[in-house]
Scaffold this active site. Structure first.
Site, PDB file in Angstrom:
ATOM      1  N   SER A  60       0.826  -1.208   0.000  1.00 13.85           N
ATOM      2  CA  SER A  60       0.000   0.000   0.000  1.00 13.85           C
ATOM      3  C   SER A  60       0.867   1.266   0.000  1.00 13.85           C
ATOM      4  O   SER A  60       1.881   1.330   0.679  1.00 13.85           O
ATOM      5  CB  SER A  60      -0.889   0.003   1.240  1.00 13.85           C
ATOM      6  OG  SER A  60      -1.643   1.184   1.273  1.00 13.85           O
TER       7      SER A  60
ATOM      8  N   LYS B 238      -3.682   2.381  -2.177  1.00 16.44           N
ATOM      9  CA  LYS B 238      -3.350   3.395  -1.184  1.00 16.44           C
ATOM     10  C   LYS B 238      -4.510   3.587  -0.202  1.00 16.44           C
ATOM     11  O   LYS B 238      -5.664   3.403  -0.553  1.00 16.44           O
ATOM     12  CB  LYS B 238      -3.060   4.693  -1.947  1.00 16.44           C
ATOM     13  CG  LYS B 238      -2.444   5.775  -1.111  1.00 16.44           C
ATOM     14  CD  LYS B 238      -1.877   6.868  -1.999  1.00 16.44           C
ATOM     15  CE  LYS B 238      -1.567   8.103  -1.162  1.00 16.44           C
ATOM     16  NZ  LYS B 238      -0.637   7.819  -0.057  1.00 16.44           N
ATOM     17  N   GLY B 239      -4.172   3.991   1.023  1.00 14.41           N
ATOM     18  CA  GLY B 239      -5.153   4.110   2.097  1.00 14.41           C
ATOM     19  C   GLY B 239      -6.341   4.998   1.759  1.00 14.41           C
ATOM     20  O   GLY B 239      -6.172   6.096   1.232  1.00 14.41           O
TER      21      GLY B 239
ATOM     22  N   ILE C  25       3.877  11.188   3.340  1.00 10.67           N
ATOM     23  CA  ILE C  25       2.846  11.639   2.404  1.00 10.67           C
ATOM     24  C   ILE C  25       1.621  12.096   3.192  1.00 10.67           C
ATOM     25  O   ILE C  25       0.972  13.084   2.843  1.00 10.67           O
ATOM     26  CB  ILE C  25       2.448  10.489   1.434  1.00 10.67           C
ATOM     27  CG1 ILE C  25       3.677   9.900   0.729  1.00 10.67           C
ATOM     28  CG2 ILE C  25       1.396  10.958   0.441  1.00 10.67           C
ATOM     29  CD1 ILE C  25       4.411  10.804  -0.193  1.00 10.67           C
TER      30      ILE C  25
ATOM     31  N   ASN D 289      -6.513  -0.738   1.342  1.00  6.64           N
ATOM     32  CA  ASN D 289      -6.009  -0.265   2.629  1.00  6.64           C
ATOM     33  C   ASN D 289      -6.965   0.804   3.158  1.00  6.64           C
ATOM     34  O   ASN D 289      -7.386   1.688   2.416  1.00  6.64           O
ATOM     35  CB  ASN D 289      -4.599   0.304   2.415  1.00  6.64           C
ATOM     36  CG  ASN D 289      -3.920   0.731   3.703  1.00  6.64           C
ATOM     37  OD1 ASN D 289      -4.247   1.772   4.253  1.00  6.64           O
ATOM     38  ND2 ASN D 289      -2.969  -0.055   4.176  1.00  6.64           N
TER      39      ASN D 289
ATOM     40  N   CYS E  90       0.494   3.712  10.267  1.00  5.70           N
ATOM     41  CA  CYS E  90       1.129   4.796   9.517  1.00  5.70           C
ATOM     42  C   CYS E  90       1.761   5.786  10.488  1.00  5.70           C
ATOM     43  O   CYS E  90       1.073   6.326  11.361  1.00  5.70           O
ATOM     44  CB  CYS E  90       0.125   5.524   8.641  1.00  5.70           C
ATOM     45  SG  CYS E  90       0.895   6.902   7.767  1.00  5.70           S
TER      46      CYS E  90
ATOM     47  N   THR F  39       6.659   1.266   8.096  1.00  5.83           N
ATOM     48  CA  THR F  39       7.969   1.934   8.107  1.00  5.83           C
ATOM     49  C   THR F  39       8.378   2.364   9.520  1.00  5.83           C
ATOM     50  O   THR F  39       7.569   2.360  10.440  1.00  5.83           O
ATOM     51  CB  THR F  39       7.920   3.177   7.215  1.00  5.83           C
ATOM     52  OG1 THR F  39       6.833   4.003   7.674  1.00  5.83           O
ATOM     53  CG2 THR F  39       7.695   2.803   5.766  1.00  5.83           C
TER      54      THR F  39
ATOM     55  N   GLY G  84      12.982   0.590   2.525  1.00  4.56           N
ATOM     56  CA  GLY G  84      14.118   0.245   1.674  1.00  4.56           C
ATOM     57  C   GLY G  84      14.878  -0.943   2.217  1.00  4.56           C
ATOM     58  O   GLY G  84      14.559  -1.476   3.294  1.00  4.56           O
TER      59      GLY G  84
ATOM     60  N   GLY H 231       8.909  -5.139   3.673  1.00  9.37           N
ATOM     61  CA  GLY H 231       9.915  -4.323   4.342  1.00  9.37           C
ATOM     62  C   GLY H 231      11.271  -4.569   3.711  1.00  9.37           C
ATOM     63  O   GLY H 231      12.052  -5.365   4.198  1.00  9.37           O
TER      64      GLY H 231
END
Lengths: 309, 267
Positions: A23, A47-48, A73, A103, A135, A198, A222, A248
C-alpha cells in the site's frame, strides 16, 4: 521440467503467486497500468482510503537516503465516496485480473468502521481490506492505534463488526513485542496480518539546517530495514496461525524467499517499485527459478521453512 | 492489456559537459523517442549507483526521430546528478517514458512566447522546434554562465531575449521584465500563448502576469519525484478545486507537469 505451483491461499482467495504490491507504493493501480502487467501479479494493495478526502502533508514529502527513502505523504486520498464512484478508482480496480486489497484508515474508531461498512456494500472485486493502524505520518489515528494493544484490538473489532470481507491488519514495527499485537488483532477478528510498516526517521539538510521532510519526520523504507522485517515475521509466525503478508525492503527474489522461509505466506513489494516497476514480476520469476533449482514443486513447501539453530 | 508507457534499456551515445556544471546526455531510445511531445519527461534509473534507490526525472530537451535519440540537459547539483555526469558512452541506462502531460500544441493564430528560467530551457526547447510559426523566447538565468542553448533556440527561428540577474549578459533583471514589454507591445488583434518552465517563483510571476493580460499560459513545474507515474503522491502542487480550502494537491507527474496558470492555486 514442470512449472512449480506458486499459488498461495489467503483466506478464501487463491493468489496465482505470493507477490502483491504494498500500500502507498502502487497508487490506486491505474497509475501503473501503462507499465505493469497486472495479470501476472498475485495481487495489489491500493493506497489508504478514509471516510473523508484528505490533502495529506505539506511538501517536501519524501527524501532519498542511502539505500532507502523516508516518506511522509500523510495518506492523501480522495475519500470513500469518490473511491467508490469515480472510474479511476474502484470501478477500474474491478476490471483487473488480480486480487485487489484496499487499505483503510481513519482518525477515529468510527472512521475505520465507516469505510469498512461502505466497502462491505460495494464488496464486488475486493479480495480483502488492510486495516492501517501503523502509519507513522498522521497526527490522529494511524500508528496511535497500532502501538496500543487496547486500541488495536478495539479498532479491529469495530471493523470486524462492519464487514465480512477478509481482514488484514497492518502492524507497526514500533512496538516492544510485535507478536503480542499479532495475537491481539487476530483475537479481535483479523483474518491475516501484514508487516512491517515503516520506521519513524529523520534526515537533515546540513546546508539549510532544515529537515528534508516538511513534516520533519517520516517513515523509513528500503533494503536497510529488511533484516528487522524478517525477524518480526519469524516472531509473528510463531505466535499466530493466520496468513502473514511480509514486507519491508524486498528488492529481489532472494529477499522474498527469505520472507517466505521466515513464515510469510505472501510478500509485498513496495519501495523497490519506484526503482524498477518490474520488480514484482522479476521477484515472481526468481521465486519460480529458485523452486526449480531445488526441485520444489509447491511454494507452500518453503513457507516457514527456516531451520532455526 | 496493452502497455502505454515504456520502460526501455537505452544506450548512452554521448554525455558531454555543456558548460560549467551543465551536461547534455543523449540516449539511443528507439521505443520511447518516437512518441515524445514537448514538455514530457523521462524517469531515469542511475546505473552503477545501488545506494541511490530512486529514479531521477528529467525533461526531454530534444529528440531526433530519424536517429531515434533523445537528449536531456542537467545540472550537477547532488549525488544523483554527479553520478549521472560520470556515466560514459555505451552504458545501458533504464528509462521510463515519455511521461506526463506536456505543453498543448500551439494555436497558429497566437504568438508563442517561451519563458525559461535556468535549465527550464530544456523542457521548452521542443515547443520552439515544433512550432509552425516561430515566436519569441525569453531565457533568464542568474548569470551569463547559466544561459544555455541560446543558439539552438535561434536556429528554430525564434527571437531570443536574454536576461541575467547580474546583468552579465542581456537585459539586467528578470524574465518577467521582458515578458511585460512583450505583452504590452502586442497589437490589439494579436493574443499570446505563454509556455514557461523555471523555478516556482518565476512560474508564479509569469502566471500572474499572463492572467493580468488575459493571455493563456502553460507552466511546467519542476518537483522532486519518486515514482514518476502518479503512485506515490510526492510531487504534488496546489491546484484550484471545489474543496473546503479552495485547492487540492495534484500530482505533477500524473496530471502535469504542465498546468494552465489559471488552474494553479498561488499563495
Amino acid at each position: 521440467m514442470s512449472k512449480p505451483d506458486l499459488s498461495v491461499q489467503l483466506c478464501d482467495r487463491k493468489l496465482r503467486n505470493p507477490v502483491v504490491t504494498a500500500s502507498g507504493t502502487f497508487g490506486y493501480g491505474k497509475e501503473y497500468s501503462g507499465l505493469v502487467r497486472f495479470e501476472q501479479l498475485g495481487g495489489i494493495t491500493v493506497k489508504g482510503v478514509s471516510p473523508f478526502p484528505s490533502h495529506g502533508n505539506n511538501t517536501p514529502r519524501t527524501s532519498e537516503v542511502d539505500f532507502g527513502m523516508i516518506n511522509s505523504i500523510g495518506l492523501q486520498n480522495p475519500g470513500i465516496d469518490k473511491f467508490i464512484a469515480h472510474p479511476d478508482y474502484l470501478p477500474f480496480l474491478r476490471t483487473l485480473d488480480t486480487a485487489v486489497y484496499v487499505n483503510i484508515w481513519g482518525k477515529t474508531m468510527e472512521d475505520y468502521a465507516e469505510v469498512a461498512s461502505r466497502l462491505q456494500a460495494e464488496r464486488e472485486g475486493i479480495a480483502g481490506l488492510e486495516i492501517n493502524i501503523s502509519c507513522p505520518n498522521i497526527k490522529e489515528g494511524g500508528m496511535s492505534f497500532g502501538t496500543s494493544l487496547e486500541l488495536a484490538g478495539k479498532v479491529v473489532n469495530a471493523v470486524r463488526q462492519a464487514t465480512d470481507i477478509p481482514l488484514i491488519t497492518k502492524l507497526s514495527p514500533n512496538v516492544n513485542n510485535i507478536a503480542d499485537f499479532a495475537r491481539c488483532v487476530v483475537d479481535n477478528g483479523s483474518d491475516m496480518v501484514s508487516l512491517i510498516n515503516t520506521f519513524p526517521s529523520m534526515a537533515i539538510d546540513i546546508y539549510t539546517r532544515k529537515p528534508k521532510i516538511a513534516a520533519n519526520f517520516g517513515g523509513l523504507s528500503g533494503p536497510g530495514i529488511k533484516p528487522i522485517s524478517i525477524k518480526m515475521i519469524y516472531e509473528v509466525s510463531q505466535a499466530v496461525d493466520v496468513p502473514i503478508i511480509g514486507m519491508g525492503g524486498i528488492f529481489s527474489a532472494a529477499d522474498a524467499i527469505e520472507f517466505l522461509l521466515a513464515g510469510a505466506t505472501a510478500v509485498a513489494v513496495g519501495t523497490a517499485i519506484f526503482s524498477d516497476p518490474q520488480t514484482p514480476i522479476k521477484v515472481i520469476q526468481g521465486i519460480a527459478d529458485y523452486l526449480n533449482d531445488y526441485d520444489i514443486k509447491d511454494i507452500n513447501d518453503i513457507i516457514g521453512g527456516v531451520e532455526i539453530n | 492489456m496493452s502497455l502505454s508507457n515504456f520502460q526501455e534499456d537505452t544506450r548512452v551515445l554521448e554525455n558531454k559537459n555543456y558548460k560549467g556544471d551543465y551536461f547534455c546526455i543523449t540516449f539511443h531510445a528507439p521505443t520511447i523517442s518516437p512518441s515524445v511531445t514537448p514538455g514530457q519527461f523521462v524517469h531515469l534509473r542511475l546505473p552503477n549507483s545501488p545506494d541511490l534507490l530512486l529514479r531521477r526525472p528529467f525533461s526531454i530537451y530534444d529528440v531526433d526521430t530519424e536517429l531515434s535519440t533523445l537528449s536531456l540537459i542537467y545540472k550537477v547539483i547532488g549525488k544523483g546528478s554527479k553520478a549521472l555526469s560520470q556515466v560514459s558512452a555505451g552504458t545501458t541506462v533504464n528509462l521510463l517514458g515519455p511521461l506526463g502531460n506536456g505543453f498543448p500544441p500551439a494555436n497558429k493564430e497566437k504568438l508563442i512566447i517561451i519563458v525559461a528560467g535556468g535549465y527550464g530551457c530544456a523542457s521548452t526547447f521542443l515547443v520552439a522546434k515544433t512550432a509552425v510559426n516561430p515566436g519569441c523566447c525569453i531565457l533568464g538565468a542568474r548569470t551569463r554562465d547559466d544561459i544555455l542553448v541560446e543558439n539552438e533556440f535561434k536556429q528554430t527561428g525564434f527571437e531570443v531575449n536574454i536576461t541575467t540577474n547580474d546583468g552579465s549578459y542581456g537585459h539586467k533583471g528578470i524574465v518577467t521584465d521582458v515578458l511585460q514589454q512583450k505583452l504590452n507591445g502586442l497589437p490589439y488583434n494579436q493574443s499570446a500563448s505563454i509556455y514557461a518552465c523555471g523555478p516556482d517563483a518565476m512560474l508564479k510571476a509569469v502566471g500572474r502576469l499572463a492572467l493580468k493580460h488575459h493571455a493563456e499560459s502553460y507552466l511546467s513545474f519542476d518537483m522532486p519525484m519518486c515514482c514518476g507515474v502518479g503512485a506515490c503522491f510526492t510531487c504534488v502542487i496546489k491546484i484550484k478545486a471545489d474543496s473546503r480550502d479552495g485547492w487540492e494537491y495534484v500530482r505533477t507527474c500524473y496530471n502535469g507537469p504542465v498546468f494552465e496558470a489559471n488552474d494553479v492555486f498561488f499563495e
